[in-house]
Enzyme design. Structure first.
Site, PDB file in Angstrom:
ATOM      1  N   HIS A 160       0.837  -1.202   0.000  1.00 49.11           N
ATOM      2  CA  HIS A 160       0.000   0.000   0.000  1.00 49.11           C
ATOM      3  C   HIS A 160       0.875   1.257   0.000  1.00 49.11           C
ATOM      4  O   HIS A 160       1.823   1.355   0.793  1.00 49.11           O
ATOM      5  CB  HIS A 160      -0.903  -0.017   1.247  1.00 49.11           C
TER       6      HIS A 160
HETATM    7 CA    CA Z   1       0.425  -0.329  -4.277  1.00 47.77          CA
END
Ligand code: CA
Ligand code: VJV
Ligand code: ZN
Length: 400
Positions: free
Chosen positions: A188
């Protein structure tokens, strides 16, 4: 496929300071600076540098870095050495392991010799690339040494110390009202998301493996779409695409095309920044997806086509990637996509180039099979449709 024909005068620039290749995170650390050397070997082995403006940008200055980072943190990074760190912060040397209490340093983000120079080189290249785009000296600017998306204002995280992406976006924002940030690293893009959480001038989209408490950094669920408060301009200006192990080229492209297609229509960005972390490839040492080089490169092709069609600048950055030879394959292929020569490159690796032997494991090809089901695809049709429905609903609240 070649994509959209490049207009006359279309310029691609490659920003690479070879001095970044000299640093080491440590023998057993998964982040290998060697992957940058291999990437350069392949790009030059294919003679692709002749189709780009090549820059060796200066190191970012402390002042440039302080555009985002806290001054005390920058100062700390610039003075810390493996020798003095133990004296300054004895708590770091505890046998219980490295605590992350001091500016995030520890096993993931070690203090190594020349750390600050390393950071300043990769960051300088991203800032330089952004400036060339802003000045219209380039249409597509590449920095494979950058893309270090986890670094926070005052803290290192996940192998990232200085957030070159945030610095580059801040540079673009001096001339561009709306920047779209896309992150295809398997992790992320939390540092970039956090930096622009409360603004509608940057729209962040990250595709990543999501398994809270198990997979780093544990953030980025589907319902994390920006601040909740109705008056906050950042509301709905973040999209997270949480994925399970083993996603294939086909499923990934289906989601990418839908999500980025819809975001570009609604948000109408004036510039795009694409983080191309190559740990989303199959057979990555830390990743868990099943993407092939062409599946990963499809995302780059999509952005190049969009930016060419609408005459918008594109900043292409590196990121993670822990099987160095495949990182080099992906970024060399993606360079060919950017210069519009993907169809011209011979899939057999060039006969004459440094470090050619490093690629022997998968055979001397640019496109080995990396999707070979080391992990099966745990993303169901229902999972994909849930993401599509959520994104569709969210975007009703964006410009439109
Ligand atoms: Ca990513
Ligand atoms: O999962 C974590 C954090 C821990 C604490 C620290 N230990 C070492 C590992 C578990 C919870 N960190 C991740 C960080 C991933 C960063 C990805 C960066 C990017 O690709 O997104 C952008 C450049 C993690 N996963 C694997 C490791 N750390 C890891 C770190 C090591 C290691 C083996 C694995 C550090 C040193 C050594 N081995 C010798
Ligand atoms: Zn990563």
């Amino acid at each position: 496929q070649q994509g959209i024909e490049k207009p006359k005068g279309y310029r691609v620039s490659w920003h690479h300071n070879p001095l970044v290749e000299r640093y080491h995170f440590g023998q057993l650390h998964p982040m290998k600076v060697w992957r940058l050397t291999l990437t350069k070997s392949l790009i030059m082995g294919y003679n692709m540098h002749h189709a780009m403006d090549v820059y060796s940008p200066p190191a970012a200055t402390k002042e440039e870095i302080a555009a985002f980072h806290k001054e005390d943190y920058v100062e700390f990074l610039s003075v810390a050495t493996p020798k003095n760190i133990a004296e300054m912060y004895p708590e770091l040397a505890q046998p219980t392991g490295y605590s992350s209490a001091v500016y995030g340093v520890g096993d993931d983000c070690p203090i190594f010799d020349g750390l600050f120079e390393y950071c300043a080189y990769y960051s300088g290249a991203s800032v330089d690339a952004a400036r060339k785009l802003v000045n219209q000296q380039s249409d597509v600017a590449l920095n494979w040494t950058g893309g270090l998306h986890h670094a926070k204002k005052g803290e290192a995280s996940g192998f990232c110390y200085i957030n070159d992406i945030v610095l580059a976006i801040l540079e673009l924002l001096t001339h561009h009202p709306r920047v779209l940030y896309i992150d295809i690293d398997v992790h992320h893009g939390d540092g970039v998301e956090q930096a622009f959480w409360s603004t509608d001038r940057v729209f962040c989209v990250s595709f990543h493996k999501y398994d809270k408490e198990v997979f780093f950094p544990g953030t980025g669920p589907l319902d994390s779409t920006g601040p909740i408060h109705p008056d906050n301009p950042g509301r709905n200006h973040t999209i997270n695409v949480p994925l399970n192990d083993g996603i294939t080229d086909q499923d990934y492209a289906y989601l990418f095309d839908y999500v980025i297609g819809a975001v570009t229509r609604h948000y109408d960005p004036t510039a795009i920044v694409l983080q191309c972390g190559a740990d989303s490839l199959g057979h990555d040492r830390l990743g868990c997806f099943n993407l092939n080089i062409k599946g990963h490169g499809h995302c780059v092709q999509f952005c190049v086509d969009y930016c060419t069609k609408f005459k918008k600048p594109l900043l292409v950055l590196g990121g993670g990637g822990y099987t160095p030879r495949n990182v080099a394959r992906a970024w060399a292929h993606e360079t060919s996509v950017c210069i519009g020569a993907a169809d011209l490159v011979d899939p057999t690796l060039p006969e004459h180039m440094p470090n050619r032997e490093a690629f022997r494991r998968e055979g001397m090809t640019l496109f080995p099979n990396l999707g070979g089901w080391r992990t099966q695809n745990l993303n169901t049709k229902a999972d994909l449709d849930k993401i599509i429905r959520s994104v569709t609903e969210q975007l009703k609240y964006v410009r439109g």
